[in-house]
Design an enzyme around this catalytic site. Structure first.
Site, PDB file in Angstrom:
ATOM      1  N   PRO A  89      30.961  49.286  43.144  1.00 17.09           N
ATOM      2  CA  PRO A  89      32.259  49.894  42.804  1.00 17.09           C
ATOM      3  C   PRO A  89      32.289  51.380  43.152  1.00 17.09           C
ATOM      4  O   PRO A  89      33.350  51.993  43.152  1.00 17.09           O
ATOM      5  CB  PRO A  89      32.377  49.658  41.294  1.00 17.09           C
ATOM      6  CG  PRO A  89      31.003  49.398  40.811  1.00 17.09           C
ATOM      7  CD  PRO A  89      30.221  48.837  41.965  1.00 17.09           C
ATOM      8  N   GLU A 117      23.653  45.807  35.534  1.00 14.63           N
ATOM      9  CA  GLU A 117      24.007  47.234  35.656  1.00 14.63           C
ATOM     10  C   GLU A 117      23.992  47.692  37.112  1.00 14.63           C
ATOM     11  O   GLU A 117      24.307  48.844  37.408  1.00 14.63           O
ATOM     12  CB  GLU A 117      23.040  48.105  34.831  1.00 14.63           C
ATOM     13  CG  GLU A 117      23.239  47.995  33.330  1.00 14.63           C
ATOM     14  CD  GLU A 117      24.684  48.222  32.915  1.00 14.63           C
ATOM     15  OE1 GLU A 117      25.301  49.202  33.365  1.00 14.63           O
ATOM     16  OE2 GLU A 117      25.205  47.397  32.141  1.00 14.63           O
ATOM     17  N   ASP A 170      50.495  40.977  59.964  1.00 16.64           N
ATOM     18  CA  ASP A 170      50.235  40.979  58.526  1.00 16.64           C
ATOM     19  C   ASP A 170      50.405  42.368  57.940  1.00 16.64           C
ATOM     20  O   ASP A 170      50.347  43.369  58.658  1.00 16.64           O
ATOM     21  CB  ASP A 170      48.779  40.549  58.258  1.00 16.64           C
ATOM     22  CG  ASP A 170      48.626  39.047  58.269  1.00 16.64           C
ATOM     23  OD1 ASP A 170      49.613  38.354  58.025  1.00 16.64           O
ATOM     24  OD2 ASP A 170      47.487  38.585  58.522  1.00 16.64           O
TER      25      ASP A 170
END
Ligand code: SAM
Length: 246
Positions: A89, A117, A170
């Protein structure tokens, strides 16, 4: 052909997705090669331990570095050049542009899936992978991000989509979102399709679609129109549309 490796503690999350729809077809046609590596196969203890408690204490477990290093060593032993991607992330955001780049990559794309984690920090130091995130939220593991990236990238491999032009129209391929699509029946629950689509006038249909793509973008993602990349024609139409809305 796009070549990938997925290094994961949960290989069974990957296989069923690869066995469906476009990903299956791409593999059957020899346009996508995905090898899935179970991290536990690269452990050396009796219990096949791939995670451990964090140094310094605290909640959660951390993926041990050695099985990841060994898995990458084994892939490297195949002799092909690799592009290492650590799902995280904290990484660079995954975009359509990066999907396009991955789709045309000639090196093997090696996706390392974290869990718990995350991975021991020395994986970053030792392998220097590119960190890539699929969005500003935290998932339980890197398997879905790896699949998301493979799915988005394989669409850009020539021969995967029935009509190669469709990917170019698209959302995010250019500045604009896609235009609305309709299929049969022509009327459903009192809702009719726009007449122009059955006119047989290809120029008028193209024109209608371009306008709808602009309207869609203006309504749903006006931020995209502020980015450079809009063509002059799009800008002109945008000004027209904007002046009509005022
Ligand atoms: N403690 C980490 C942090 O806050 O940065 C989050 C770890 S997350 C629970 C476990 C794993 O899921 C990560 O190591 C990564 O592989 C994957 N992951 C979670 N969210 C992700 C995202 N948005 N994009 C890519 N990978 C993600």
């Amino acid at each position: 052909m796009m070549k990938c490796d997925v290094v994961t503690l949960f290989p069974e999350m990957i296989h069923p997705v690869l066995a469906q729809s476009m990903l299956k077809r791409a593999r059957d046609k020899g346009l996508l090669d995905v090898r899935v590596h179970d991290l536990r196969d690269f452990t050396e203890d009796k219990h096949r331990t791939a995670d451990d408690h964090p140094y310094g204490g605290g909640a959660g477990m951390v993926l041990k570095p050695e099985p990841i290093f060994r898995a990458v060593d084994a892939i490297r032993a195949g002799g092909e050049p690799l592009r290492l991607i650590l799902t995280s992330p904290q990484g660079r955001p995954f975009t359509q542009q990066l999907a396009f780049e991955f789709g045309g990559e000639t090196r093997r794309l090696v996706f390392i899936c974290g869990r718990y984690e995350g991975v021991d920090e020395r994986v970053r130091e030792g392998l220097d992978p590119e960190e890539v995130s699929i969005g500003d939220y935290v998932l339980t593991g890197g398997e879905l991000p790896a699949l998301v990236m493979i799915d988005a990238a394989v669409r850009w491999v020539p021969g995967v989509l029935g009509d190669p032009e469709s990917a170019k129209e698209d959302s995010f391929a250019g500045t604009l979102l896609d235009y609305p699509h309709y299929t049969r029946p022509a009327t459903v629950r009192g809702l009719a399709i726009p007449e122009v689509l059955t006119s047989g006038n290809h120029e008028a249909i193209r024109d209608w679609r371009r306008k709808q793509a602009l309207l869609n973008t203006l309504k749903k993602r006006p931020d995209l129109l502020e980015k450079p990349g809009c063509t002059d024609e799009e800008r002109k139409r945008l000004e027209e549309l904007n002046s009509k809305r005022k």
